[in-house]
Design an enzyme around this catalytic site. Structure first.
Site, PDB file in Angstrom:
ATOM      1  N   HIS A 152      27.510 -80.679  38.043  1.00 34.02           N
ATOM      2  CA  HIS A 152      27.726 -81.306  39.352  1.00 34.02           C
ATOM      3  C   HIS A 152      27.839 -80.249  40.455  1.00 34.02           C
ATOM      4  CE1 HIS A 152      28.432 -84.556  41.975  1.00 34.02           C
ATOM      5  NE2 HIS A 152      29.474 -85.137  41.402  1.00 34.02           N
ATOM      6  N   ASP A 373       9.810 -92.834  31.295  1.00 35.14           N
ATOM      7  CA  ASP A 373       8.883 -92.993  30.176  1.00 35.14           C
ATOM      8  C   ASP A 373       8.353 -91.625  29.754  1.00 35.14           C
ATOM      9  OD1 ASP A 373       6.913 -93.602  28.376  1.00 35.14           O
ATOM     10  OD2 ASP A 373       5.757 -94.895  29.723  1.00 35.14           O
TER      11      ASP A 373
END
Length: 428
Positions: A152, A373
């Site tokens: 982060h 995908d």
């Protein structure tokens, strides 16, 4: 759920990082984020998934895109507030999971999802911590889950979405839209050597001062439509609230009511994360990487919230979010910098107070995680895990795109009252 690590390897960029990019100075927006990783898990159980997924293919496509995401192969030097981009490598892990994937997707104990992450969520910011870690989890049923952790300190959820989109494009190959990440945050928001704020996160899974429970709640299309009908008044409003708006209002109200049942009523402080990309002047690219988020702050007294219905929470939170979006235009200016820093410091300080109910709301529903995908189809599910941040609400899309999955983290004493509030609101 037993997870056995089969192999670990460091993946380096296909081409070396140029000398001019060896040192990446983080922005002040990056500095004022908690020490933790941003995580995403993508689940696939098509018949060809396990056969098509192989570590070598994932390693090659990851190596291919790392030159564009060059800080991700480096290490963070917290004393200097910089990423050393010397191509130390991203960590890629292969693991076997002695569990059915469909059972994992239905887990009531959300904390178990942390078992299939490549590292603990709080394990970040040390010089030995990879910025990027990936784990390929193969379930005994043939399904698989790819879990990603990125520090982060250098990314937000939007950057995670950009990275995953670029990686899946590279994995599938062919002529696809090129995703060009831009690490321009430090140019617009140069670092100021702020210390990382205290949000109660730890390197391990211990809860610190609180016993935090994480549960997920599904709001389907019909539930959301019913909530919108309850709060929308055509004679007073020009358009109905969004999916995120109505669910955010409901959850914040339920958290506030649950807190009042456990102890004395307190003032309410809500911080909603607002993506500033494409909203600044000049506009930052939608593929700008880093922490590029403003806070929409809502402050309400205990007396005010006692009189508020669901429609009031939705209205007030929506109004403050829209105000924050409009304010993004000026955030690059010196005045904008000061306002952003003041709001961030205020939120950090208030979060440590016991006399105020603080709620953090983050919307991940627009980052395209269900488009991930790798060549064996889109994910059946995209999830996070247990972040262990008190009063944290993370909203994700559903696979169908018309619902919201809310991940809510509360103290264990508050969660039963919160669940009862949610049931009552929905059934009313």
């Amino acid at each position: 759920m037993r997870v056995k690590v089969v192999s670990k390897r460091l993946v380096k960029p296909r081409t070396p990082t140029p000398q001019t990019l060896k040192t990446y100075h983080i922005s002040f927006m990056d500095e004022l984020n908690p020490t933790m990783n941003v995580v995403g898990i993508f689940y696939y159980h098509s018949p060809s998934a396990a056969a098509a997924a192989n570590l070598e293919g994932l390693q090659q496509s990851l190596s291919d895109i790392l030159p564009a995401f060059y800080p991700f192969a480096g290490r963070y030097m917290k004393q200097d507030r910089v990423v050393d981009c010397s191509d130390q490598g991203a960590l890629l892990i292969e693991a076997d999971v002695d569990h059915q994937m469909l059972e994992t997707m239905k887990l009531d104990v959300v904390e178990e999802l942390n078992d299939i992450l490549p590292c603990e969520i709080g394990a970040a910011d040390d010089e030995t911590d990879p910025i990027l870690l990936v784990q390929l989890n193969k379930f005994k049923c043939g399904g698989l889950a790819i879990s990603v952790c990125i520090s982060h300190r250098v990314v937000d959820a939007c950057t995670l979405g950009t990275f995953v989109s670029a990686w899946t494009n590279a994995a599938r190959g062919g002529n696809r839209e090129e995703i060009c990440p831009v690490f321009d945050g430090p140019a617009f928001f140069p670092g100021k050597n702020f210390p990382a704020p205290e949000f109660g996160t730890t390197r391990g899974r211990e809860n610190g001062l609180y016993s935090i429970i994480c549960k997920r709640f599904l709001f389907n299309k019909n539930t959301i439509s019913g909530l919108k009908e309850r709060v929308f008044k055509p004679t007073e409003q020009s358009c109905p609230p969004s999916r995120v708006g109505v669910v955010s209002g409901l959850i914040v109200k339920a958290i506030d009511r649950a807190r009042a049942q456990v102890g004395p009523s307190t003032d309410l402080f809500v911080a909603q994360a607002v993506n500033i990309r494409e909203r600044t002047v000049p506009p930052l690219s939608r593929h700008s990487c880093g922490n590029l988020v403003a806070l929409a702050i809502t402050e309400l007294s205990a007396e005010e919230t006692k009189r508020m219905g669901l429609e009031d929470y939705v209205r007030v939170l929506g109004s403050d979010a829209r105000k924050a979006v409009r304010g993004c235009a000026g955030v690059i200016s010196e005045e904008g910098h000061r306002g952003w820093i003041e709001a961030s410091h205020e939120a950090s300080e208030v979060s440590l107070r016991e006399d105020v109910s603080v709620v953090w709301v983050t919307d991940w529903s627009k980052f395209g995680f269900y488009e991930a995908d790798f060549g064996w189809g889109k994910p059946e599910w995209a999830s996070v895990a247990n972040v262990v941040v008190k009063n944290h609400v993370l909203l994700m899309d559903t696979k169908e795109g018309d619902g919201i999955e809310a991940w809510v983290q509360l103290e264990d004493t508050h969660m039963p009252y919160f669940e009862a509030q949610i049931r009552n609101f929905i059934s009313a």
